[in-house]
Write a protein that holds these residues in place. Structure first.
Motif, PDB file in Angstrom:
ATOM      1  N   GLU A 208      -1.999 -38.152  27.067  1.00 35.01           N
ATOM      2  CA  GLU A 208      -1.861 -39.070  28.211  1.00 35.01           C
ATOM      3  C   GLU A 208      -2.170 -38.363  29.524  1.00 35.01           C
ATOM      4  OE1 GLU A 208       1.888 -41.147  27.681  1.00 35.01           O
ATOM      5  OE2 GLU A 208       1.085 -41.993  25.808  1.00 35.01           O
ATOM      6  N   ARG A 209      -1.675 -37.161  29.658  1.00 31.20           N
ATOM      7  CA  ARG A 209      -1.936 -36.390  30.887  1.00 31.20           C
ATOM      8  C   ARG A 209      -3.440 -36.110  31.032  1.00 31.20           C
ATOM      9  NH1 ARG A 209      -2.431 -30.789  32.217  1.00 31.20           N
ATOM     10  NH2 ARG A 209      -2.702 -30.991  34.454  1.00 31.20           N
TER      11      ARG A 209
ATOM     12  N   GLN B   3     -10.062 -39.765  33.573  1.00 34.09           N
ATOM     13  CA  GLN B   3     -10.410 -41.022  34.264  1.00 34.09           C
ATOM     14  C   GLN B   3     -10.865 -40.754  35.696  1.00 34.09           C
ATOM     15  OE1 GLN B   3      -6.781 -43.131  33.352  1.00 34.09           O
ATOM     16  NE2 GLN B   3      -7.798 -44.408  31.807  1.00 34.09           N
ATOM     17  N   VAL B   4     -10.221 -39.800  36.347  1.00 32.01           N
ATOM     18  CA  VAL B   4     -10.606 -39.459  37.721  1.00 32.01           C
ATOM     19  C   VAL B   4     -12.025 -38.878  37.734  1.00 32.01           C
ATOM     20  CG1 VAL B   4     -10.095 -37.946  39.685  1.00 32.01           C
ATOM     21  CG2 VAL B   4      -8.218 -39.075  38.451  1.00 32.01           C
TER      22      VAL B   4
ATOM     23  N   ARG C 254      -5.896 -37.765  29.709  1.00 30.20           N
ATOM     24  CA  ARG C 254      -6.649 -38.996  29.955  1.00 30.20           C
ATOM     25  C   ARG C 254      -6.655 -39.351  31.445  1.00 30.20           C
ATOM     26  NH1 ARG C 254      -6.536 -45.194  27.493  1.00 30.20           N
ATOM     27  NH2 ARG C 254      -8.563 -45.644  28.426  1.00 30.20           N
ATOM     28  N   ARG C 255      -5.520 -39.175  32.097  1.00 32.86           N
ATOM     29  CA  ARG C 255      -5.464 -39.465  33.539  1.00 32.86           C
ATOM     30  C   ARG C 255      -6.434 -38.574  34.315  1.00 32.86           C
ATOM     31  NH1 ARG C 255       0.075 -40.074  32.261  1.00 32.86           N
ATOM     32  NH2 ARG C 255       0.580 -37.956  32.914  1.00 32.86           N
ATOM     33  N   GLU C 256      -6.512 -37.311  33.922  1.00 35.63           N
ATOM     34  CA  GLU C 256      -7.442 -36.389  34.589  1.00 35.63           C
ATOM     35  C   GLU C 256      -8.889 -36.819  34.342  1.00 35.63           C
ATOM     36  OE1 GLU C 256      -6.541 -33.816  36.443  1.00 35.63           O
ATOM     37  OE2 GLU C 256      -4.381 -33.849  36.006  1.00 35.63           O
TER      38      GLU C 256
END
Ligand code: TRP
Length: 388
Positions: free
Chosen positions: A349-350, A356-357, A352-354
C-alpha cells in the motif's frame, strides 16, 4: 572479505520486530531539517521473482547488498510476480505466489533485512506499474531486447522454442519497477546486469523526449558474483539440487557439506590438493569468519596434510555460525502469525501511493494527462450549455 559485510560494519538489524510500518524516516527528516525542504532520500530498488526459498547463492549475489544498503537508502524490495508469468504462468504457479512470497520475505527478514527500513511489495498489486510498462514499451526497440542474453537463457530453461512477447519485454517491465519509485541504485546479480542497462537507456530516452523526470539508476555489483553449487556446477540453484538454503537446519547443512564436490584427484588425505576452483574452499572464503583457519586449511590442503573430513567439518561449523542468527530471527518472526503478511500488505500500500505520484508525473510530462483534460473541459462546457 566474507559475505557477512552487513554484520561486520555494524549494520546488524536491531532485532526488534515491529508490526507497525509507519515510516520512521519521515519523522527523522522532519526533526533534522525543520526549516528547509528535506532533500529526497536516495532509493534502492531490487527484488526477486517468487520462485521459492532463498539459498546462499542469493545471499552473496544480492541479499548481502540489500542488508548493507538498507539504512543508507530508502529501500523497496519487489516480489516480481508479473515477471514470473513471463516463464511460468500456469494457474498452479499463480496459486503458489502468496505462499512463495511469504517464504521469500521471511527468508530476507531472517537474513537481516529490517522491516523498519525496507518496504516489501507485491508487483501485481500495483497496476500503475503495468501502466508505466506500457508507456516504456515505445522507448526501446525489438532488436535491442533481442540482444539481451539472459532472455534467451530463460526461454531455453523454460523449454520454450519461441520467445514469448512478455519475456522479450522482461527488461522493460523491470525498468518500470525500478523507475516507478525513481530508484537510484539497483543491487542485482550478474543475470540482471543487462536489464539494468536497458533501464538506464529507457530513463535517458524518457528524459530526452519528455523532460528530466527520472534519475539514471546505478547498478551495484556484488562482491561475490556467483557461488558454485555443492556439486561443483557453475551456479548454485534450487532446481539443480545443489543449494544450501538459508532455512536449512544444522543437520541438513552437515549432510549437504559432507556430500560436497571437492578436488576429484585427491583420493587420499596425503595427496596435495587444489584449492582454486574447489567449491569447499569457495564456501570457506565466502562464509568462514575465521580467515586464519581458512589460510591454515588451504596450506595443509595444498601440502597433503589435511583430510577432506576436517575441511568439511570446519565448513559445516562456519556455515552454522553464519546461519544461526538467521535461525533465531526466523523463529521470532514465525512466532507472530500473520506478521509477514502484514509487512507485505502495508509495504504494497505504501509503495502504491509512491508509484501513483510518479506515474501521474510521467503522464503529465508526456502530455497524456493533457489530452484527456482537454476533452473533459469541452465535455463539461457542452453539458453546462445543455443545462444538465
Ligand atoms: N529480474 C529479477 C529476477 O531475476 C527480479 C526483478 C524484477 C527485479 N524487477 C526488478 C530486480 C527490479 C531488481 C529490480 O528475479
Amino acid at each position: 572479505m566474507t559475505a557477512t559485510t552487513g554484520q561486520q560494519d555494524g549494520t546488524q538489524p536491531s532485532g526488534r520486530i515491529h508490526p507497525v510500518t509507519t515510516s520512521p524516516r519521515t519523522a527523522v527528516a522532519d526533526e533534522q531539517a525543520p526549516a528547509a525542504v528535506p532533500a529526497r532520500r536516495k532509493r534502492m530498488l531490487t527484488g526477486d521473482r517468487p520462485t521459492g526459498k532463498l539459498h546462499l547463492g542469493h545471499f552473496v549475489g544480492s541479499i548481502a547488498n540489500r542488508i548493507h544498503y538498507q539504512r543508507e537508502y530508502e529501500t523497496f524490495l519487489i516480489i516480481a510476480d508479473l515477471h514470473m508469468l513471463t516463464t511460468k504462468n500456469a494457474r498452479k504457479d499463480i496459486d503458489e505466489v502468496a505462499k512463495t512470497a511469504r517464504d521469500m520475505v521471511l527468508d530476507q527478514l531472517s537474513a537481516g533485512i529490517d522491516p523498519e527500513y525496507a518496504t516489501f511489495y507485491l508487483q501485481s498489486a500495483i497496476p500503475e506499474v503495468s501502466e508505466l510498462n506500457t508507456l516504456f514499451q515505445n522507448l526501446v526497440t525489438v532488436p535491442r531486447l533481442e540482444r539481451v542474453p539472459s532472455l534467451k537463457d530463460m526461454a531455453r530453461a523454460a523449454g520454450k522454442d519461441e520467445m514469448p512477447y512478455g519475456l522479450l519485454g522482461y527488461p522493460v517491465l523491470q525498468a518500470a519497477d525500478i523507475l516507478c519509485v525513481k530508484g537510484d541504485i539497483v543491487p542485482v546479480g550478474k543475470d540482471n546486469h543487462a536489464h539494468v542497462e536497458v533501464t538506464r537507456e529507457i530513463a535517458r530516452r524518457f528524459n530526452f523526449l519528455y523532460g528530466e523526470v527520472f534519475p539514471i539508476p546505478e547498478l551495484i555489483e556484488s562482491q561475490i558474483t556467483t557461488l558454485v553449487g555443492t556439486d561443483g556446477q557453475a551456479k548454485m540453484s534450487k532446481s539443480l539440487g545443489n543449494a544450501i538454503m538459508l532455512s536449512d537446519d544444522a543437520a541438513t547443512v552437515r549432510k549437504k557439506v559432507a556430500g560436497m564436490y571437492t578436488d576429484p584427484n585427491r583420493i587420499r588425505a596425503d595427496i596435495p590438493g587444489t584449492v582454486e576452483g574447489n567449491p569447499v574452499f569457495a564456501y570457506h572464503d565466502a562464509f568462514n569468519d575465521d580467515p586464519a583457519e581458512v589460510a591454515d586449511l588451504k596450506d595443509r590442503y595444498r601440502a597433503g596434510r589435511v583430510g577432506d573430513v576436517e575441511v568439511k567439518d570446519k565448513l559445516t561449523a562456519a556455515i552454522d555460525r553464519f546461519l544461526e542468527p538467521m535461525r533465531e530471527r526466523r523463529s521470532t518472526f514465525e512466532r507472530q502469525s500473520g506478521l509477514v503478511d502484514e509487512i507485505i500488505v502495508d509495504g504494497t500500500e505504501r509503495t502504491r501511493r509512491e508509484v501513483q505520484v510518479v506515474v501521474a508525473e510521467v503522464k503529465k510530462a508526456m502530455g497524456i494527462t493533457g489530452s484527456y483534460n482537454q476533452l473533459r473541459r469541452k465535455a463539461e462546457q457542452a453539458r453546462k450549455r445543455r443545462g444538465s
